[in-house]
Design an enzyme around this catalytic site. Structure first.
Site, short mmCIF file in Angstrom:
data_model
loop_
_atom_site.label_atom_id
_atom_site.label_comp_id
_atom_site.label_asym_id
_atom_site.label_seq_id
_atom_site.Cartn_x
_atom_site.Cartn_y
_atom_site.Cartn_z
CG LEU A 8 -1.97 -1.10 1.29
CD1 LEU A 8 -2.73 -1.04 2.61
CD2 LEU A 8 -2.94 -1.01 0.12
N GLY A 11 7.36 4.32 3.56
CA GLY A 11 7.94 5.55 4.05
C GLY A 11 9.38 5.32 4.45
N GLY A 12 9.97 6.32 5.08
CA GLY A 12 11.37 6.21 5.46
C GLY A 12 11.62 5.18 6.54
CG MET A 13 10.58 3.87 11.00
SD MET A 13 10.23 4.86 12.47
CE MET A 13 8.45 5.09 12.32
CG ASP A 124 5.24 13.82 8.52
OD1 ASP A 124 5.48 14.87 7.88
OD2 ASP A 124 5.54 12.69 8.08
#
Length: 244
Positions: A8, A11-13, A124
């Site tokens: 889906l 992200g960065g993490m 964010d």
């Protein structure tokens, strides 16, 4: 005990998958820590904090955490699956009118205020972290003719990966900042000032600016250029940029 149906988002993490429980056939969203940060203690702690914070929030516009744990050394948590499109995806295909923009952002302000009342700062907020359910007709969304209650019922706030409780100190080091630069208040750029709940409202204001004009308040050809624009310039009035 889950079968992956599709990815889906990433992200960065962490990465989120649409999965199905092999036994019950129920569909969920599963978030796992990205492989490249498995040895990063800070990333692990943020991942754990995200699930813990979401568990504490009792709000229909925040997707519920159902289960969390560890699989083969990788952290994960499962959530209710919500079928929708992010505001970023919607804006890639259409513009919202003034009435629709004001209606949407007003709903978002109300939702964020209620989340803040539960002691949580998102930190964010951006179009990619706002989801609109597929029950909402894009044409009616664009012209602002939706019932406000119906719109609100079909909004979800995503990704609490860098969220924090209002009564806890940020773990961000001096000189660092977290969140998306396009939607971050200028006074937080040096990382010396802790980002409080007002930063979420600033981000919503920046989103409204983008909805009305088709662009973010500040622009730059690269990271350095964007920083310079934020520090040294003022956004053009929306009336000068909006077509029609």
């Amino acid at each position: 005990h889950y079968r992956i149906l599709k990815k889906l988002g990433r992200g960065g993490m962490g990465t989120v998958y649409k999965v199905q429980d092999i036994t019950t056939k129920q569909v969920y969203a599963l978030k796992v820590l990205n492989e490249e940060v498995l040895e990063d203690d800070d990333a692990k702690q943020r991942f754990i904090e995200e699930s813990s914070i979401c568990e504490r929030i009792d709000h229909p516009c925040v997707i519920r955490i159902l289960e969390k744990g560890e699989i083969e050394g990788n952290l994960y948590f499962t959530m209710d699956y919500y079928d929708g499109r992010t505001l970023r995806e919607i804006l890639a295909g259409q513009r919202l009118g003034v009435r629709a923009s004001l209606q949407l952002v007003r709903s978002l302000f109300e939702i964020m205020h209620e989340i803040h009342q539960q002691g949580v700062i998102h930190r964010d907020i951006k179009p990619g972290n706002i989801m609109i359910g597929r029950k909402i007709d894009p044409a009616r969304l664009a012209d602002g003719q939706l019932d406000a209650a119906l719109l609100r019922e079909n909004v979800r706030i995503l990704d609490f990966g860098i969220a924090r409780m209002i009564d806890t100190k940020t773990r961000t080091q001096t000189g660092m900042f977290v969140g998306s630069l396009y939607y971050m208040p200028p006074e937080y750029l040096n990382g010396k000032k802790a980002r409080d709940f007002r930063g979420d409202y600033y981000a919503l204001g920046a989103i409204l600016y983008e909805l009305l004009t088709g662009r973010t308040p500040y622009r730059g050809e690269d990271f350095a250029g964007l920083l310079s624009a934020i520090v040294h310039t003022r956004p053009a009035p929306p009336a000068e940029l909006a077509a029609g």
